[in-house]
Design a protein around this motif. Structure first.
Motif, PDB file in Angstrom:
ATOM      1  N   GLY A  26       0.824  -1.207   0.000  1.00 25.92           N
ATOM      2  CA  GLY A  26       0.000   0.000   0.000  1.00 25.92           C
ATOM      3  C   GLY A  26       0.856   1.254   0.000  1.00 25.92           C
ATOM      4  O   GLY A  26       1.769   1.395  -0.805  1.00 25.92           O
ATOM      5  N   ILE A  27       0.582   2.160   0.922  1.00 21.65           N
ATOM      6  CA  ILE A  27       1.320   3.425   1.004  1.00 21.65           C
ATOM      7  C   ILE A  27       2.799   3.160   1.265  1.00 21.65           C
ATOM      8  O   ILE A  27       3.664   3.825   0.691  1.00 21.65           O
ATOM      9  N   ASP A  28       3.112   2.189   2.112  1.00 18.32           N
ATOM     10  CA  ASP A  28       4.512   1.870   2.380  1.00 18.32           C
ATOM     11  C   ASP A  28       5.232   1.429   1.106  1.00 18.32           C
ATOM     12  O   ASP A  28       6.376   1.784   0.871  1.00 18.32           O
ATOM     13  N   GLY A  29       4.537   0.659   0.282  1.00 22.31           N
ATOM     14  CA  GLY A  29       5.122   0.216  -0.980  1.00 22.31           C
ATOM     15  C   GLY A  29       5.372   1.370  -1.928  1.00 22.31           C
ATOM     16  O   GLY A  29       6.410   1.441  -2.587  1.00 22.31           O
ATOM     17  N   VAL A  30       4.423   2.312  -1.988  1.00 21.37           N
ATOM     18  CA  VAL A  30       4.591   3.499  -2.837  1.00 21.37           C
ATOM     19  C   VAL A  30       5.764   4.335  -2.322  1.00 21.37           C
ATOM     20  O   VAL A  30       6.593   4.808  -3.093  1.00 21.37           O
ATOM     21  N   GLN A  31       5.855   4.499  -1.014  1.00 22.05           N
ATOM     22  CA  GLN A  31       6.965   5.267  -0.441  1.00 22.05           C
ATOM     23  C   GLN A  31       8.308   4.614  -0.763  1.00 22.05           C
ATOM     24  O   GLN A  31       9.284   5.310  -1.034  1.00 22.05           O
ATOM     25  N   GLN A  33       8.965   2.861  -3.431  1.00 29.32           N
ATOM     26  CA  GLN A  33       9.245   3.140  -4.839  1.00 29.32           C
ATOM     27  C   GLN A  33       9.655   4.598  -5.034  1.00 29.32           C
ATOM     28  O   GLN A  33      10.527   4.891  -5.855  1.00 29.32           O
ATOM     29  N   LEU A  34       9.046   5.520  -4.303  1.00 26.71           N
ATOM     30  CA  LEU A  34       9.405   6.929  -4.423  1.00 26.71           C
ATOM     31  C   LEU A  34      10.837   7.192  -3.958  1.00 26.71           C
ATOM     32  O   LEU A  34      11.454   8.166  -4.381  1.00 26.71           O
ATOM     33  N   ALA A  35      11.364   6.343  -3.104  1.00 21.94           N
ATOM     34  CA  ALA A  35      12.740   6.487  -2.618  1.00 21.94           C
ATOM     35  C   ALA A  35      13.758   5.927  -3.607  1.00 21.94           C
ATOM     36  O   ALA A  35      14.964   6.063  -3.397  1.00 21.94           O
ATOM     37  N   SER A  36      13.299   5.329  -4.680  1.00 23.16           N
ATOM     38  CA  SER A  36      14.187   4.726  -5.672  1.00 23.16           C
ATOM     39  C   SER A  36      15.060   5.781  -6.347  1.00 23.16           C
ATOM     40  O   SER A  36      14.651   6.931  -6.521  1.00 23.16           O
ATOM     41  N   SER A  37      16.239   5.381  -6.782  1.00 24.03           N
ATOM     42  CA  SER A  37      17.108   6.288  -7.535  1.00 24.03           C
ATOM     43  C   SER A  37      16.680   6.376  -8.998  1.00 24.03           C
ATOM     44  O   SER A  37      17.129   7.244  -9.727  1.00 24.03           O
ATOM     45  N   SER A  38      15.788   5.491  -9.421  1.00 23.65           N
ATOM     46  CA  SER A  38      15.321   5.454 -10.802  1.00 23.65           C
ATOM     47  C   SER A  38      14.147   6.423 -10.999  1.00 23.65           C
ATOM     48  O   SER A  38      13.103   6.290 -10.351  1.00 23.65           O
ATOM     49  N   GLU A  39      14.322   7.382 -11.894  1.00 25.20           N
ATOM     50  CA  GLU A  39      13.243   8.333 -12.179  1.00 25.20           C
ATOM     51  C   GLU A  39      12.016   7.616 -12.722  1.00 25.20           C
ATOM     52  O   GLU A  39      10.881   7.954 -12.383  1.00 25.20           O
ATOM     53  N   GLU A  40      12.232   6.606 -13.536  1.00 25.72           N
ATOM     54  CA  GLU A  40      11.128   5.840 -14.122  1.00 25.72           C
ATOM     55  C   GLU A  40      10.315   5.135 -13.034  1.00 25.72           C
ATOM     56  O   GLU A  40       9.081   5.111 -13.074  1.00 25.72           O
ATOM     57  N   THR A  41      11.001   4.594 -12.035  1.00 28.41           N
ATOM     58  CA  THR A  41      10.319   3.912 -10.927  1.00 28.41           C
ATOM     59  C   THR A  41       9.530   4.907 -10.098  1.00 28.41           C
ATOM     60  O   THR A  41       8.392   4.635  -9.701  1.00 28.41           O
ATOM     61  N   ALA A  45       5.475   4.997  -9.536  1.00 29.94           N
ATOM     62  CA  ALA A  45       4.888   4.981  -8.192  1.00 29.94           C
ATOM     63  C   ALA A  45       3.804   6.050  -8.066  1.00 29.94           C
ATOM     64  O   ALA A  45       2.748   5.810  -7.488  1.00 29.94           O
ATOM     65  N   LEU A  46       4.055   7.233  -8.613  1.00 33.77           N
ATOM     66  CA  LEU A  46       3.046   8.290  -8.568  1.00 33.77           C
ATOM     67  C   LEU A  46       1.796   7.902  -9.344  1.00 33.77           C
ATOM     68  O   LEU A  46       0.682   8.126  -8.888  1.00 33.77           O
ATOM     69  N   PHE A  47       1.997   7.312 -10.503  1.00 34.90           N
ATOM     70  CA  PHE A  47       0.867   6.863 -11.321  1.00 34.90           C
ATOM     71  C   PHE A  47       0.045   5.821 -10.576  1.00 34.90           C
ATOM     72  O   PHE A  47      -1.187   5.891 -10.534  1.00 34.90           O
ATOM     73  N   LYS A  48       0.723   4.852  -9.954  1.00 35.40           N
ATOM     74  CA  LYS A  48       0.018   3.787  -9.214  1.00 35.40           C
ATOM     75  C   LYS A  48      -0.705   4.342  -7.990  1.00 35.40           C
ATOM     76  O   LYS A  48      -1.763   3.848  -7.626  1.00 35.40           O
ATOM     77  N   ALA A  49      -0.121   5.361  -7.356  1.00 34.93           N
ATOM     78  CA  ALA A  49      -0.718   5.931  -6.148  1.00 34.93           C
ATOM     79  C   ALA A  49      -2.049   6.625  -6.442  1.00 34.93           C
ATOM     80  O   ALA A  49      -2.944   6.638  -5.614  1.00 34.93           O
TER      81      ALA A  49
END
Length: 50
Positions: A26-31, A33-41, A45-49
Motif C-alpha cells: 500500500g502506502i509503504d510500498g509506494v513510499q 518506490q518513491l525512494a528509488s534512484s530510478s526516475e522511471e520507478t 509509483a506516482l501513477f500507481k498511487a
C-alpha cells in the motif's frame, strides 16, 4: 521455515526491483518506490498511487 521457495512473496533488499514488478504494501510500498534512484520507478509509483 525461513527460506523462500520459488513462488513465495518476499520483501526486496537494497537492489532495485525490475520496472513493472509488483510491490506490496500500500502506502509503504509506494513510499519505497518513491525512494528509488530510478526516475522511471518514481514516476510509476506516482501513477500507481493515483
Amino acid at each position: 521455515m525461513t527460506d523462500p521457495k520459488d513462488y513465495d512473496v518476499v520483501m526486496g533488499g537494497q537492489t532495485p526491483h525490475p520496472i513493472g514488478s509488483l510491490v506490496l504494501g500500500g502506502i509503504d510500498g509506494v513510499q519505497q518506490q518513491l525512494a528509488s534512484s530510478s526516475e522511471e520507478t518514481r514516476c510509476a509509483a506516482l501513477f500507481k498511487a493515483l
